[in-house]
Design a protein around this motif. Structure first.
Motif, PDB file in Angstrom:
ATOM      1  N   HIS A 170      70.476 -12.197  55.606  1.00  0.00           N
ATOM      2  CA  HIS A 170      69.639 -11.410  54.705  1.00  0.00           C
ATOM      3  C   HIS A 170      70.441 -10.236  54.145  1.00  0.00           C
ATOM      4  N   TYR A 171      69.853  -9.613  53.142  1.00  0.00           N
ATOM      5  CA  TYR A 171      70.457  -8.478  52.444  1.00  0.00           C
ATOM      6  C   TYR A 171      69.331  -7.561  51.983  1.00  0.00           C
ATOM      7  N   TYR A 172      69.582  -6.242  52.007  1.00  0.00           N
ATOM      8  CA  TYR A 172      68.630  -5.336  51.364  1.00  0.00           C
ATOM      9  C   TYR A 172      69.363  -4.188  50.705  1.00  0.00           C
ATOM     10  N   ARG A 173      68.633  -3.516  49.823  1.00  0.00           N
ATOM     11  CA  ARG A 173      69.197  -2.400  49.058  1.00  0.00           C
ATOM     12  C   ARG A 173      68.117  -1.356  48.818  1.00  0.00           C
ATOM     13  N   LEU A 174      68.481  -0.109  48.982  1.00  0.00           N
ATOM     14  CA  LEU A 174      67.652   1.026  48.584  1.00  0.00           C
ATOM     15  C   LEU A 174      68.415   1.749  47.492  1.00  0.00           C
TER      16      LEU A 174
END
Length: 330
Positions: free
Chosen positions: A281-285
């Motif tokens: 998975h990957y996330y970004r803020l």
């Protein structure tokens, strides 16, 4: 910080000193290019490696490192360095190449730029596999702490008593809990893609692009100046608290008061890949002054990268411009 840097430099012999110190931001384009160079892979990061220092020098180096980190940040970085021994075993203690030991906890490099405490801008960099810390001091204050990279390989490892070591576990779980708590409609807007990229999209660029970045998957994952994903203003109260805690997992790497509070109301939340624990998975803020990227995709979702950046203040370029305008008026 200046006291710790001066003490470390004073402990070095001439050959060590030649690797340990370079000119500061006023030293010209070549010197500044070296200061803006950073990595998070196991390569020569520039500076004097811990393994080339005597124990007392190593202690002084770690004392300088500690001035730029909170207690939790220091413990985490030390844990990441220790994981090199775990990774060495997992890979079968490989030999060959240009290093005697490929996974080597002694290959973390410290370099000072400029003269600590001199009144002119100066800074330091500490880096090695899965760690890059970049600090700049201008007019007696810490003005920049980004790019700030911390990774973990393995992201999860067994402990005795059926325990698990997850140095960045909360940094992963808070984001997953936030996305999984969204309604189907909001989650569809936050989850940009059903598969994760192989790494953080910003890479180790010295500067983030002013008007966008590389296009990924027809733009669905592009790192653009206009954030993609779900605006934080559409989150509920409990989701807002999760977002605040997640941001704190990044900015709390450094001591209290070093960076101004982050207004989470201006952030966008984006995710890619599975929301199931243990899956890639990957996330970004992303907001006006904050970019956070996380990926845990390699080794089947057991190899984590996380970076905290500021489009305007990485390496203190904004503070240096203001300093020059103030002190070099014609």
């Amino acid at each position: 910080m200046a006291t710790a840097a001066t003490a470390w430099l004073a402990s070095l012999d001439p050959a060590q000193h030649g690797l340990a110190q370079r000119p500061g931001p006023a030293g010209g384009a070549e010197a500044e290019g070296e200061r803006l160079r950073w990595h998070y892979v196991p390569t020569d990061h520039g500076g004097l490696p811990l393994g080339a220092q005597r124990p007392v020098q190593q202690s002084l180096a770690m004392a300088l490192l500690a001035t730029g980190l909170s207690v939790a940040g220091y413990v985490t970085v030390c844990g990441v360095m220790g994981l090199e021994n775990v990774l060495d075993r997992a890979e079968g203690f490989p030999r060959g190449g240009d290093r005697e030991r490929y996974r080597d906890p002694g290959l973390y490099y410290l370099r000072v730029f400029g003269e600590p405490g001199s009144g002119t801008p100066w800074g330091w960099r500490f880096g090695g596999h899965h760690v890059s810390l970049n600090n700049l001091v201008v007019d007696g204050r810490v003005r920049a702490v980004t790019p700030c990279f911390i990774g973990a390989n393995p992201a999860a490892a067994p402990l005795l008593g059926a325990g698990t070591l997850r140095l960045l576990g909360a940094t992963e779980d808070l984001a997953r809990d936030l996305v999984r708590s969204l309604s189907p409609t909001l989650r569809a807007r936050a989850v940009l893609l059903d598969r994760a990229p192989s790494d953080i999209l910003s890479g180790n660029r010295p500067r983030l692009p002013a008007a966008g970045g590389p296009r990924r998957d027809d733009g669905r994952l592009s790192l653009t100046a206009q954030p993609l994903g779900l605006p934080s203003g559409e989150l509920g109260e409990e989701q807002h608290r999760l977002l605040e805690a997640l941001v704190s997992a990044y900015v709390d790497r450094v001591p209290d008061g070093v960076v101004p509070p982050v207004d989470v109301d201006g952030l966008h939340v984006a995710w890619a890949g599975s929301t199931d624990p243990g899956q890639p998975h990957y996330y970004r803020l992303q907001g006006p002054r904050l970019l956070v990227e996380w990926d845990n995709t390699q080794q089947g979702g057991n190899h984590a990268h996380s970076v905290w950046r500021d489009r305007e203040a990485d390496f203190g370029l904004d503070a240096l411009a203001a300093h020059r305008a103030e002190h070099h008026r014609s």
